[in-house]
Write an enzyme that holds these catalytic residues in place. Sequence first.
Site, PDB file in Angstrom:
ATOM      1  N   HIS A 191       0.813  -1.216   0.000  1.00  0.00           N
ATOM      2  CA  HIS A 191       0.000   0.000   0.000  1.00  0.00           C
ATOM      3  C   HIS A 191       0.849   1.269   0.000  1.00  0.00           C
ATOM      4  CE1 HIS A 191      -3.700  -2.392   1.678  1.00  0.00           C
ATOM      5  NE2 HIS A 191      -3.496  -2.584   0.393  1.00  0.00           N
ATOM      6  N   CYS A 193       4.535  19.730  -7.768  1.00  0.00           N
ATOM      7  CA  CYS A 193       5.550  18.863  -8.367  1.00  0.00           C
ATOM      8  C   CYS A 193       6.606  19.746  -9.023  1.00  0.00           C
ATOM      9  CB  CYS A 193       4.881  17.960  -9.409  1.00  0.00           C
ATOM     10  SG  CYS A 193       6.067  17.060 -10.415  1.00  0.00           S
ATOM     11  N   GLY A 240      -2.013  -9.353  12.472  1.00  0.00           N
ATOM     12  CA  GLY A 240      -2.571  -8.024  12.729  1.00  0.00           C
ATOM     13  C   GLY A 240      -3.279  -7.396  11.555  1.00  0.00           C
ATOM     14  N   THR A 241      -3.993  -8.229  10.800  1.00  0.00           N
ATOM     15  CA  THR A 241      -4.795  -7.657   9.702  1.00  0.00           C
ATOM     16  C   THR A 241      -6.210  -8.196   9.790  1.00  0.00           C
ATOM     17  OG1 THR A 241      -5.109  -7.484   7.303  1.00  0.00           O
ATOM     18  CG2 THR A 241      -3.860  -9.406   8.078  1.00  0.00           C
TER      19      THR A 241
END
Length: 252
Positions: free
Chosen positions: A126, A154, A194-195
Amino acid sequence: MIVARAESDFSDSLIEALRRARHLVAFTGAGVSAESGIPTFRDAQTGLWARFRPEELATPEAFHAHPKRVWQWYASRREQIARVKPNAGHRALVEIAARVPRFTLITQNVDGLHRAAGSRDVIELHGNIMRNRCSAENVVIDTPVVSNAEPPPCPHCGAPLRPDVVWFGEFLPIEAMNAAEAAANECDVFFSIGTSTQVYPAAELPFTALRAGAMVVEINKDSTPLTEVATFSLRGASGEILPRLLRAAWPS
Ligand code: OAD
């Protein structure tokens, strides 16, 4: 389901399989960083998505409509993450990696804490909150992470910069996803840590590993859609269970 509270609670078959593992995959989510002080997304009360609406903060449309609001929310998360340290769970994974012939670490977390703990070659599905990318050209821009009130332009095209994280409705980085899928298909032991196992396509990985014949070990404070089908489900905090597993499987 196995509830493991002490080293002796781990079943012999689990410990034997860890010692024999040729390729161990650890797949982590926000829970692994909870003990460092970073809120998860879906825990009731404390989870970020219990307090904020993801569609207002974590979609390209939200950024387009309210770039300042989205930027400031990420700036506050960056400041929080910059203050915290890896915990015993992150550190145990570094130790486990050194004890198996092959180890792959796949994370959904954007906080960089695995790397800060010493893990190498982390597959970040992610993205990473400490990087910026151009919202128009989609390339990573190597600028210092600043907490300006609004997104800086940018340097190439002037479009606003955005955090280099995957938002809802966006594709995962293809190379990272391919590497993660290959590891899930090839490993013999897969840790899901832990998900909540709810956000796809990442959440498919433990099921891919199961279908490919791996032993799947879930480590979580609560049950998830994976719990019922996992080979072992270890209920508790990853910062406690992972160091205990390490000591039980590879006593020094
Ligand atoms: P969630 O917040 O959905 O789930 C966190 C899980 O960790 C829950 O199942 C908790 O029970 C568990 N948990 C909490 N504390 C724990 C601890 N100390 N030890 C072990 N388990 C613990 O987080 P993710 O599954 O990572 O996406 O969420 C997946 C994605 O949804 C995130 O990557 C993020 C979010 O929207 C993006 O940013 C793209």
